[in-house]
Scaffold this motif. Structure first.
Motif, PDB file in Angstrom:
ATOM      1  N   LYS A 320       0.831  -1.207   0.000  1.00 25.38           N
ATOM      2  CA  LYS A 320       0.000   0.000   0.000  1.00 25.38           C
ATOM      3  C   LYS A 320       0.863   1.253   0.000  1.00 25.38           C
ATOM      4  O   LYS A 320       0.605   2.211  -0.743  1.00 25.38           O
ATOM      5  N   GLU A 325      -2.705  -1.340  -4.753  1.00 26.35           N
ATOM      6  CA  GLU A 325      -3.942  -1.742  -4.089  1.00 26.35           C
ATOM      7  C   GLU A 325      -4.086  -3.246  -4.297  1.00 26.35           C
ATOM      8  O   GLU A 325      -4.271  -3.715  -5.419  1.00 26.35           O
ATOM      9  N   TRP A 344     -14.216  -6.062  -1.209  1.00 26.41           N
ATOM     10  CA  TRP A 344     -13.978  -5.185  -0.059  1.00 26.41           C
ATOM     11  C   TRP A 344     -15.208  -4.323   0.222  1.00 26.41           C
ATOM     12  O   TRP A 344     -15.773  -3.714  -0.681  1.00 26.41           O
ATOM     13  N   ARG A 346     -16.897  -1.014   1.973  1.00 26.41           N
ATOM     14  CA  ARG A 346     -16.393   0.339   2.267  1.00 26.41           C
ATOM     15  C   ARG A 346     -16.214   0.604   3.758  1.00 26.41           C
ATOM     16  O   ARG A 346     -15.274   1.292   4.166  1.00 26.41           O
ATOM     17  N   ASP A 349     -12.868   0.164   5.652  1.00 24.86           N
ATOM     18  CA  ASP A 349     -11.773   1.128   5.563  1.00 24.86           C
ATOM     19  C   ASP A 349     -11.492   1.814   6.900  1.00 24.86           C
ATOM     20  O   ASP A 349     -10.385   2.306   7.125  1.00 24.86           O
ATOM     21  N   GLN A 356      -8.020  -5.002   9.234  1.00 17.70           N
ATOM     22  CA  GLN A 356      -8.142  -5.057   7.773  1.00 17.70           C
ATOM     23  C   GLN A 356      -7.385  -6.255   7.209  1.00 17.70           C
ATOM     24  O   GLN A 356      -7.864  -6.931   6.299  1.00 17.70           O
TER      25      GLN A 356
END
Length: 543
Positions: A320, A325, A344, A346, A349, A356
């Protein structure tokens, strides 16, 4: 019996309203709409879509003149080169079946594949002439051998065939009227599994599945028009996860790469504006551990799609930071490559890095082109509870599952028992429907009657600051039956003792799951970056 309705009367299929699905039309459209757009980059070579399509048709025409037609096998032993891309279109344009051969395999396995697939033509890169010569001496079939002498390659090797690839193309017609498959169920490619437990099995793909998976790649990967795709994934592996066909849908650019090296990858990222690439975790490791003098700055965010073992948290963080990504995919040769994605959400995040990473380690949910994915008890064929703990076998059902194994009805029937494809992977399913692998059925460690997931132990090892690569297998034990044995590669300039590694594991795992033995050595991997656990099991048995 299905009842007939008004919608079944005088509404039959005909050429105007029904055509067989095939990925071959993707290239035809790209050449018609974007003829001058760059389709292929290979060293100094630039080739447009008009040229890509014309050369694929020339290949098809030349093969047809040689007698290749529906159901004939054309084998290709090629690295990621323009010729390999042309084979993905030119061979099936004749009705033939493309068999891409693993360039790292030995002559005996290549010979077996040529014989089993009854190859009538072999297109081989000069770099692999030593293996090809030995394989041709072993196999019973006598294919037409076409040499590919890649201008980018300046290493050793000899020409073995009766004609070179470019000369063979000259015998073909660039306006060749290639035919759609008579049936979308017709075979398009043949892919041999690794054969680590006996002879390889020949996995057969059909035009329908190739078209659907290629399209699903575009959707799943969120590709926009004219992506720039770097070939770090071998095209011989599940037909490059169907990306040779996917990229034509959006008239993207293929950046060919003969060898996966850090400098070459960074040069491509900086010079060609690469937007997407795929590969095993070893490719990520190569990028993040590249020496400073081999790195290049690039401004775009690059999507990296990885399969095999879940990426360690430290690698994810480093990727990252470097501008990548990472998206985790999962599949098998039998499912056209990836057909499961860690889609993934949202709201994830907002979670912490470790949270994560734990979510990214899950294999995920089905591709749009896959009709069903579940974790079932292989004895009862019933779904296991969605508790993230109860293990079962991961199974697939849908249009992107293989036709079956070539000339192997027993293996085909076993793979499809109960109306599902049995992956051989053990996993769990969570309440949100996401699947996570725990092990291959043959890799699970049973110690004192307790099941130990080698993946869980490996995940703990990867978190150690000195560990670059880790693999865990069962070691026979008189008292416990089996105990975990860890094989470890260190990061450059880092080290640890066996006692330190075991102590680290005790901080992160239940005591019975911790390795009893640690071996510090280079870990054997396949050409696609997968760890060869069968070799490690042999080593562990000999300790």
């Amino acid at each position: 019996m299905m009842t007939s309705t008004a919608y079944d009367i005088d509404l039959d299929r005909n050429p105007a309203n029904f055509q067989p699905l095939t990925p071959l039309t993707f290239l035809e459209r790209a050449a018609a709409v974007f003829p001058d757009h760059t389709a292929i980059i290979h060293g100094p070579l630039r080739r447009t879509y008009a040229e890509f399509y014309a050369r694929s048709r020339r290949l098809a025409s030349a093969l047809a003149k040689h007698g290749i037609s529906r159901g004939d096998t054309v084998a290709a032993l090629l690295p990621n080169t323009p010729a390999m891309l042309e084979c993905h279109y030119g061979v099936p344009m004749t009705g033939g079946v493309l068999n891409t051969l693993n360039t790292r395999l030995d002559a005996a396995i290549i010979a077996f594949s040529l014989d089993h697939g009854e190859a009538k033509v072999l297109i081989a890169d000069r770099e692999f002439s030593k293996t090809v010569k030995a394989a041709l001496a072993l196999c019973k079939v006598k294919p037409l051998v076409i040499d590919y002498d890649d201008p980018v390659y300046d290493g050793p090797g000899e020409r073995l065939g009766s004609i070179e690839y470019e000369d063979f193309l000259v015998t073909g017609d660039q306006d060749y009227a290639w035919a759609m498959p008579a049936d979308e169920w017709d075979a398009i490619t043949l892919n041999y599994t690794s054969g680590t437990t006996g002879d390889p099995k020949g996995v057969v793909y059909h035009h329908r599945g190739a078209s659907l998976l290629a399209t699903s790649n575009v959707v799943t990967c969120g590709m926009a028009k004219h992506p720039v795709y770097l070939w770090t994934l071998p095209m011989f592996h599940c037909n490059g996860w169907c990306f040779p066909w996917s990229i034509s849908i959006l008239a993207g650019t293929h950046v060919c790469l003969r060898q996966v090296r850090a400098k070459a990858m960074f040069d491509a990222l900086a010079d060609h504006g690469v937007t997407h690439l795929c590969g095993a975790p070893i490719v990520m490791s190569t990028l993040v551990h590249a020496p400073e003098e081999e790195r290049r700055h690039f401004s775009q965010t690059v999507s990296f799609f990885t399969a095999a073992a879940p990426p360690p948290e430290a690698i994810l963080a480093a990727m990252k930071q470097a501008g990548f990504e990472v998206v985790h995919l999962y599949g098998l040769t039998e499912t056209y490559g990836p057909s499961v994605v860690n889609d993934w959400q949202r709201d994830w995040d907002a979670l912490s890095g470790p949270e994560q990473a734990a979510l990214k380690a899950r294999q995920g949910v089905r591709y749009p082109a896959l009709e069903a994915l579940d974790v079932l008890d292989p004895e009862t064929m019933q779904p296991v509870p969605r508790d993230g703990e109860t293990m079962g076998e991961v199974m697939f059902r849908g249009n992107v599952v293989m036709k079956g194994y070539l000339k192997n009805p027993k293996a085909t029937q076993a793979a499809f028992a109960g109306g599902w494809f049995h992956s051989g992977d053990l996993g769990v399913r969570y309440a949100d429907g996401y699947v996570q692998l725990k092990d291959r059925s043959k890799d699970i460690i049973i110690s004192g009657g307790e099941n130990i997931s080698s993946i869980e132990v490996e995940d703990a090892l990867y978190k150690h600051p000195a560990v670059q690569a880790a693999a865990v297998v069962a070691k026979p034990d008189e008292k416990w039956g089996e105990t975990p044995c860890a094989f470890i590669e260190f990061k450059p300039g880092r080290s640890a003792t066996e006692a330190e590694i075991i102590a680290w594991c005790r901080e992160h795992l239940a005591a019975f799951k911790c390795p009893r033995t640690v071996v510090f050595a280079e870990i054997p991997k396949t050409s696609t970056g997968k760890i060869q656990k069968f070799r490690l099991r042999e080593t562990a048995r000999g300790l």
